[in-house]
Motif scaffolding. Structure first.
Motif, PDB file in Angstrom:
ATOM      1  N   THR A  31      -4.867 -10.350  20.807  1.00  0.00           N
ATOM      2  CA  THR A  31      -3.644 -10.598  20.048  1.00  0.00           C
ATOM      3  C   THR A  31      -3.449 -12.091  19.789  1.00  0.00           C
ATOM      4  OG1 THR A  31      -2.382 -10.611  22.110  1.00  0.00           O
ATOM      5  CG2 THR A  31      -2.465  -8.529  20.886  1.00  0.00           C
ATOM      6  N   GLU A  32      -4.153 -12.941  20.533  1.00  0.00           N
ATOM      7  CA  GLU A  32      -4.112 -14.386  20.284  1.00  0.00           C
ATOM      8  C   GLU A  32      -5.029 -14.697  19.115  1.00  0.00           C
ATOM      9  OE1 GLU A  32      -3.859 -17.151  23.830  1.00  0.00           O
ATOM     10  OE2 GLU A  32      -4.754 -15.381  24.754  1.00  0.00           O
ATOM     11  N   PHE A  33      -4.464 -15.297  18.084  1.00  0.00           N
ATOM     12  CA  PHE A  33      -5.262 -15.545  16.893  1.00  0.00           C
ATOM     13  C   PHE A  33      -4.683 -16.726  16.129  1.00  0.00           C
ATOM     14  CE2 PHE A  33      -6.637 -14.651  12.479  1.00  0.00           C
ATOM     15  CZ  PHE A  33      -7.997 -14.564  12.684  1.00  0.00           C
ATOM     16  N   ASP A  34      -5.239 -17.890  16.340  1.00  0.00           N
ATOM     17  CA  ASP A  34      -4.890 -19.093  15.591  1.00  0.00           C
ATOM     18  C   ASP A  34      -6.060 -20.062  15.683  1.00  0.00           C
ATOM     19  OD1 ASP A  34      -4.650 -20.569  18.083  1.00  0.00           O
ATOM     20  OD2 ASP A  34      -2.644 -19.727  18.285  1.00  0.00           O
ATOM     21  N   TYR A  35      -6.039 -21.112  14.892  1.00  0.00           N
ATOM     22  CA  TYR A  35      -7.193 -21.996  14.817  1.00  0.00           C
ATOM     23  C   TYR A  35      -7.472 -22.772  16.101  1.00  0.00           C
ATOM     24  CZ  TYR A  35      -7.777 -20.840   9.926  1.00  0.00           C
ATOM     25  OH  TYR A  35      -8.012 -20.156   8.752  1.00  0.00           O
ATOM     26  N   PRO A  36      -6.462 -23.306  16.797  1.00  0.00           N
ATOM     27  CA  PRO A  36      -6.784 -23.967  18.068  1.00  0.00           C
ATOM     28  C   PRO A  36      -7.479 -23.033  19.061  1.00  0.00           C
ATOM     29  CG  PRO A  36      -4.584 -24.581  17.353  1.00  0.00           C
ATOM     30  CD  PRO A  36      -5.040 -23.484  16.432  1.00  0.00           C
ATOM     31  N   THR A  37      -7.039 -21.775  19.110  1.00  0.00           N
ATOM     32  CA  THR A  37      -7.661 -20.803  20.007  1.00  0.00           C
ATOM     33  C   THR A  37      -9.084 -20.501  19.575  1.00  0.00           C
ATOM     34  OG1 THR A  37      -5.514 -19.795  20.467  1.00  0.00           O
ATOM     35  CG2 THR A  37      -7.456 -18.484  20.977  1.00  0.00           C
TER      36      THR A  37
ATOM     37  N   GLY B 254     -14.478 -22.318   8.121  1.00  0.00           N
ATOM     38  CA  GLY B 254     -14.417 -23.753   7.834  1.00  0.00           C
ATOM     39  C   GLY B 254     -13.217 -24.400   8.486  1.00  0.00           C
ATOM     40  N   LYS B 255     -12.089 -23.696   8.472  1.00  0.00           N
ATOM     41  CA  LYS B 255     -10.880 -24.244   9.117  1.00  0.00           C
ATOM     42  C   LYS B 255     -11.072 -24.292  10.636  1.00  0.00           C
ATOM     43  CE  LYS B 255      -7.559 -24.769   6.739  1.00  0.00           C
ATOM     44  NZ  LYS B 255      -6.252 -24.185   6.590  1.00  0.00           N
ATOM     45  N   THR B 256     -11.698 -23.256  11.207  1.00  0.00           N
ATOM     46  CA  THR B 256     -12.011 -23.288  12.638  1.00  0.00           C
ATOM     47  C   THR B 256     -12.911 -24.480  12.958  1.00  0.00           C
ATOM     48  OG1 THR B 256     -11.889 -20.866  12.794  1.00  0.00           O
ATOM     49  CG2 THR B 256     -13.042 -22.007  14.562  1.00  0.00           C
TER      50      THR B 256
ATOM     51  N   GLY C  91      -3.757 -19.405   6.732  1.00  0.00           N
ATOM     52  CA  GLY C  91      -3.513 -20.509   5.811  1.00  0.00           C
ATOM     53  C   GLY C  91      -3.002 -21.779   6.461  1.00  0.00           C
ATOM     54  N   ALA C  92      -2.879 -21.805   7.777  1.00  0.00           N
ATOM     55  CA  ALA C  92      -2.286 -22.961   8.471  1.00  0.00           C
ATOM     56  C   ALA C  92      -3.094 -24.235   8.238  1.00  0.00           C
ATOM     57  CB  ALA C  92      -2.187 -22.671   9.958  1.00  0.00           C
ATOM     58  N   LYS C  93      -2.399 -25.345   8.053  1.00  0.00           N
ATOM     59  CA  LYS C  93      -3.071 -26.628   7.852  1.00  0.00           C
ATOM     60  C   LYS C  93      -3.439 -27.251   9.199  1.00  0.00           C
ATOM     61  CE  LYS C  93       1.230 -29.321   7.768  1.00  0.00           C
ATOM     62  NZ  LYS C  93       2.071 -30.242   6.971  1.00  0.00           N
ATOM     63  N   LEU C  94      -4.289 -28.260   9.146  1.00  0.00           N
ATOM     64  CA  LEU C  94      -4.597 -29.016  10.358  1.00  0.00           C
ATOM     65  C   LEU C  94      -3.363 -29.792  10.787  1.00  0.00           C
ATOM     66  CD1 LEU C  94      -7.564 -28.313   9.617  1.00  0.00           C
ATOM     67  CD2 LEU C  94      -8.180 -30.582  10.456  1.00  0.00           C
TER      68      LEU C  94
ATOM     69  N   ALA D 130     -10.027 -26.296   2.425  1.00  0.00           N
ATOM     70  CA  ALA D 130      -9.616 -27.676   2.698  1.00  0.00           C
ATOM     71  C   ALA D 130      -8.684 -27.695   3.907  1.00  0.00           C
ATOM     72  CB  ALA D 130      -8.914 -28.249   1.467  1.00  0.00           C
ATOM     73  N   PRO D 131      -8.375 -28.893   4.442  1.00  0.00           N
ATOM     74  CA  PRO D 131      -7.508 -28.965   5.625  1.00  0.00           C
ATOM     75  C   PRO D 131      -6.039 -28.643   5.350  1.00  0.00           C
ATOM     76  CG  PRO D 131      -8.808 -30.990   5.333  1.00  0.00           C
ATOM     77  CD  PRO D 131      -8.925 -30.208   4.070  1.00  0.00           C
ATOM     78  N   LYS D 132      -5.690 -28.369   4.103  1.00  0.00           N
ATOM     79  CA  LYS D 132      -4.290 -28.200   3.713  1.00  0.00           C
ATOM     80  C   LYS D 132      -3.757 -26.809   4.070  1.00  0.00           C
ATOM     81  CE  LYS D 132      -5.183 -26.490  -0.968  1.00  0.00           C
ATOM     82  NZ  LYS D 132      -4.963 -26.704  -2.417  1.00  0.00           N
TER      83      LYS D 132
END
Length: 206
Positions: free
Chosen positions: A57-63, A89-91, A187-190, A112-114
């Motif tokens: 259930t944990e799902f985001d780019y830092p993870t 690419g975002k990961t 879609g989260a940005k850096l 892109a990082p946006k």
């Protein structure tokens, strides 16, 4: 700690390839073999909630970036080239900004990082509309999806993730419920202050 599933090809400089949203490592087998022939140890990774990797259930780019670090640690990879497509690419960008000493080069494809507004809802809705009867054959699944997804290529991409859970019952390898619930994370940005100063190539398909 659970590790990402991988398919490893060739020998040489480590090259980690991360697929896009609703994809999996198998999407990169053809290019992976070509990279391996060029002298790379290619690691085709399935990100969490995709392919043959674990569901969470944990799902985001830092993870997901931490998943890559854990994988590299477990495989004894001190540094390598990261090659990420779309969500991958975002990961990869998150990983490079967080652990720059572990990245020799960064290749980012089609993202892109946006910040990106959610734009996969129509695909998620089509997938969520499938009923139990649609999972008895690939032909029926394709027919059911075709009423909402007219693009044959998109349907074939999605149907590649179908597998036989048991005789007579197909299922998707991606975790549809979590991906639907966490769609905005795609879609989260850096974050502010995230930089990577190593060599980077951005590619945009046309």
């Amino acid at each position: 700690m659970e590790l990402l599933y991988s398919n490893i090809l060739g020998e040489g400089t480590p090259l980690l390839v991360l697929h896009g949203f609703l994809g999996m490592s198998d999407n990169w087998k053809t290019l992976g073999r070509k990279y391996a022939e060029s002298g790379y140890e290619v690691h085709l990774l399935d990100q969490r909630n995709h392919g043959r990797s674990f569901w969470s259930t944990e799902f985001d780019y830092p993870t997901m970036a931490e998943d890559v670090k854990n994988y590299m640690d477990a495989k004894g990879i001190s540094s390598g080239i990261l090659h990420g497509h779309s969500m991958g690419g975002k990961t990869s960008m998150h990983f490079a900004c967080t652990y720059p000493e572990r990245v020799d080069k960064l290749i980012v494809v089609d993202i892109a990082p946006k910040q990106y507004p959610p734009h996969h809802q129509y695909i998620i809705s089509a997938l969520a509309s499938l009923g139990p009867e649609d999972f008895t054959s690939r032909t029926l699944a394709d027919k059911a999806l075709s009423s909402q997804l007219k693009d044959w290529g998109i349907r074939q991409f999605l149907l590649k993730s179908l597998f036989w859970q048991e005789p007579g019952k197909l299922g998707f390898r991606f975790n549809l419920q979590v991906l639907k619930d966490r769609l905005e994370e795609i879609g989260a940005k850096l974050g502010a202050g995230m930089f990577y100063e190593g060599p980077v190539m951005f590619l945009k398909g046309g």
